[in-house]
Write an enzyme that holds these catalytic residues in place. Structure first.
Site, short mmCIF file in Angstrom:
data_model
loop_
_atom_site.label_atom_id
_atom_site.label_comp_id
_atom_site.label_asym_id
_atom_site.label_seq_id
_atom_site.Cartn_x
_atom_site.Cartn_y
_atom_site.Cartn_z
N SER A 67 35.26 31.92 35.79
CA SER A 67 34.94 32.12 34.38
C SER A 67 35.78 31.22 33.46
CB SER A 67 35.14 33.59 34.00
OG SER A 67 36.45 34.01 34.32
N ASN A 154 41.89 43.68 35.64
CA ASN A 154 40.86 44.55 35.07
C ASN A 154 41.27 45.11 33.71
OD1 ASN A 154 39.63 43.96 37.45
ND2 ASN A 154 39.77 46.03 38.32
N THR A 199 5.07 43.94 -3.04
CA THR A 199 4.90 44.81 -1.88
C THR A 199 3.69 44.22 -1.17
OG1 THR A 199 3.42 46.36 -2.99
CG2 THR A 199 5.76 46.89 -3.08
N HIS A 200 3.71 44.23 0.13
CA HIS A 200 2.67 43.58 0.95
C HIS A 200 2.54 42.09 0.61
CE1 HIS A 200 1.31 47.74 1.85
NE2 HIS A 200 1.57 47.94 0.55
N SER A 321 11.64 14.36 6.51
CA SER A 321 10.77 14.16 7.66
C SER A 321 10.82 12.70 8.05
CB SER A 321 9.34 14.56 7.28
OG SER A 321 8.42 13.93 8.13
N LYS A 327 8.72 14.80 2.12
CA LYS A 327 9.17 16.11 2.59
C LYS A 327 10.64 16.41 2.32
CE LYS A 327 7.38 18.88 4.75
NZ LYS A 327 6.59 19.24 5.91
N ASN A 329 12.69 19.67 3.73
CA ASN A 329 12.50 20.89 4.52
C ASN A 329 13.68 21.85 4.43
OD1 ASN A 329 9.99 19.95 5.44
ND2 ASN A 329 10.99 18.78 7.08
N GLU A 334 15.56 28.17 7.85
CA GLU A 334 14.69 28.25 9.03
C GLU A 334 15.51 28.44 10.30
OE1 GLU A 334 10.97 25.47 8.94
OE2 GLU A 334 12.57 24.48 7.84
N TYR A 361 35.61 49.03 37.32
CA TYR A 361 35.32 47.63 37.02
C TYR A 361 34.39 47.01 38.05
CZ TYR A 361 35.71 42.64 36.38
OH TYR A 361 35.40 41.32 36.19
N GLN A 366 32.07 40.21 33.91
CA GLN A 366 32.45 38.85 33.53
C GLN A 366 31.34 38.20 32.68
OE1 GLN A 366 34.85 36.40 36.21
NE2 GLN A 366 33.11 35.02 36.32
N LYS A 369 31.05 37.79 28.43
CA LYS A 369 31.73 36.88 27.51
C LYS A 369 30.83 35.87 26.83
CE LYS A 369 35.76 37.80 30.05
NZ LYS A 369 34.90 38.73 30.85
N1 ARG Z 1 37.29 37.03 35.00
C1 ARG Z 1 37.19 38.44 35.14
C2 ARG Z 1 36.29 38.99 34.03
O1 ARG Z 1 35.99 38.29 33.15
C3 ARG Z 1 38.54 39.06 35.00
C4 ARG Z 1 38.71 40.33 35.76
C5 ARG Z 1 38.57 40.08 37.20
N2 ARG Z 1 38.97 41.17 38.00
C6 ARG Z 1 38.70 41.20 39.32
N3 ARG Z 1 39.13 42.18 39.96
N4 ARG Z 1 38.02 40.26 39.88
O2 ARG Z 1 35.87 40.12 34.05
#
Ligand code: ARG
Length: 503
Positions: A67, A154, A199-200, A321, A327, A329, A334, A361, A366, A369
């Protein structure tokens, strides 16, 4: 450890050389585009957890499970969390003060290295936590190996994420507030400006343009409250839950929580390391913000079209454009309208990610993120560009007023007037309906009809009718809390200012 050392000293600009070129290629990680060293030497001891393994990780699996390409964004929170943890370990007598000082100094040095761009991120070290810990051990030696006492990745990652989200919520609240203030300023300036209310998407009644701006502000004010509410549940510390059950060391969680500015500590270790409901909740609040911005966007796009011409978007917020020279835009609204889709998509991803996960966990988490980070980035960008653009929007008063004169927008005022003269509302509605029919056939607004013409529909109509048939009169008549009368708009503006100052 030798391989680890080689990884750590490599700068981002260097390319690794060696026999297994294919395995040592550079991996441009998803999102960050920061080169990360892709190490796959046959040495199982290069992993902090390598002790029980008899072969090294498959090269592709290593890249697939890492990660670091995206979680390096958590480096400041990871270091802050580790510094607080080390201080707590010393405070509780688990390590010595001198060891804690070495760890803290080492971590501060690492933060400097990262901020100078002098840190070689390694895929072999999986994530932000192990990258920083390995570098710490390399910098300060044996003492660095004590940092992870009584802790797990964790509870570490859950803590990092909460610290990160807390900071981001604070800065998103400022961005929201800036946009809210821009709308309040606009509302004050344009309190007397008449536009057709719809409205509408059909002309309904004349309203104040300022009132319309305050409707948007009211939506953002609730969004702001929602973020603050989410923040309360984010600001709870998981650290101390360790892998899932807590730790046998005599830790002082309250002490660490105080150092990190958490309001409290999580009261169940299994829950603390596993649930990401706080990310989902934030993502839901973010989706509502983007949903609101998509509604504003839609109106800005419509209003800036030649057919409406209610507003003029500044050139610097528009593009042209490549083929049609005339144009201009409205790309910004948008794009914001379009981006609302991806934020809601992330909300659904996160819900699906969490659904059915057993305690505690799981590596699934992971995957929280990237959607979270992208949501935050999208929100920052969208709020910033709206905050920049709104004060510069040009308001075309004459066009709006002319549009309010179309569509018999004061018909309800005429009905209310008849009620005032003793006619029941249902009958008044019928009378005005006939007057409107006459207006359509003769292409005449109610206010453009003569008194004699109006009296053919009802003999209670008098010369005073023209006050209510005029747009300004109609608007000013809705003079109660929440109404569109300019006096009420000004009152709402000052209430909003007071509220925003208190935030
Ligand atoms: N990179 C992991 C995550 O984002 C960190 C925790 C990993 N823990 C493990 N026991 N593999 O969740």
């Amino acid at each position: 450890m030798q391989v680890l050392h080689a990884v750590a000293v490599m700068t981002v600009k260097q390319r690794p050389s060696g026999k297994r070129k294919a395995d040592r290629d550079w991996l441009y990680c998803r999102k960050s585009r920061i080169p990360v060293n892709f190490m796959t030497d046959d040495n199982t001891s290069d992993k902090p957890w390598g002790g029980r393994f008899t072969e090294s990780t498959d090269a592709f699996v290593e890249a697939f499970t890492a990660s670091i390409g995206f979680d390096q964004r958590l480096y400041r929170q990871d270091i802050a969390g580790s510094i607080a943890h080390a201080r707590m370990l010393a405070h509780s007598g688990i390590i010595s003060d001198a060891e804690a000082t070495d760890i803290v100094t080492g971590l501060e040095g690492i933060q400097d290295d990262i901020e100078r761009g002098d840190f070689a991120w390694s895929v072999a070290l999986e994530d932000i936590h192990m990258n920083i810990e390995a570098r710490l051990i390399e910098r300060i030696g044996e003492t660095g190996k004590k940092l992870h006492t009584g802790r797990s990745r964790n509870d570490q990652v859950a803590t990092d994420l909460r610290l990160y989200l807390r900071d981001e919520i604070d800065s998103l609240c400022s961005a929201l507030q800036r946009l809210q203030l821009a709308l309040v300023d606009l509302a004050e300036r344009e309190a007397d400006t008449i536009m057709p209310g719809f409205t509408h998407l059909q002309v309904a009644m004349p309203i104040s343009f300022g009132h319309h701006m305050l409707a948007w502000e009211a939506m953002l004010a609730r969004d702001h409250e929602r973020l603050l509410d989410v923040r309360r549940r984010v600001n709870v510390m998981p650290l101390g839950a360790a892998a899932l059950a807590g730790t046998s060391f005599p830790i002082d969680r309250e002490y660490t929580a105080r150092l990190l500015g958490f309001d409290s500590v999580a009261t169940n270790s299994l829950d603390a390391v596993s649930d990401r409901d706080f990310v989902i909740e934030f993502s839901a609040a973010a989706s509502l913000i983007m949903m609101h911005l998509s509604r504003f966007s839609e109106e800005l796009v419509l209003w800036s079209s030649a057919q409406f011409s209610f507003i003029e978007l500044p050139d610097r917020f528009c593009t042209g454009s490549s083929i049609m020279p005339q144009k201009k835009n409205p790309d910004v609204p948008e794009l914001v309208r379009g981006k609302s889709g991806r934020v809601t998509g992330h909300l659904v991803s996160l819900l699906m990610l969490m659904k059915s996960q057993p305690l505690a966990y799981n590596k699934d988490n992971q995957e929280d993120k990237e959607p979270l980070f992208d949501t935050i980035d999208t929100l920052h960008g969208s709020l910033r560009v709206f905050g920049d653009m709104m004060p510069a929007v040009g308001v075309c008063h004459a066009r709006m007023e002319a549009a309010a004169l179309q569509g018999f927008s004061t018909a309800t005022d005429l009905a209310d007037y008849l009620v005032g003269k003793g006619i029941a509302f249902r009958d008044a509605h019928e009378v005005v309906g006939r007057a409107v029919r006459y207006g359509i056939d003769n292409d005449k607004d109610l206010s453009a009809m003569s008194l004699q013409e109006l009296q053919t529909f009802s003999n209670v109509i008098d010369a005073d009718v023209f006050t209510v048939l005029r747009l300004a009169g109609s608007m000013a008549a809705r003079d109660h809390v929440g109404g569109t009368a300019p006096a009420q708009v000004r009152r709402a503006v000052s209430a909003a200012r007071t509220r925003l100052q208190a935030d």
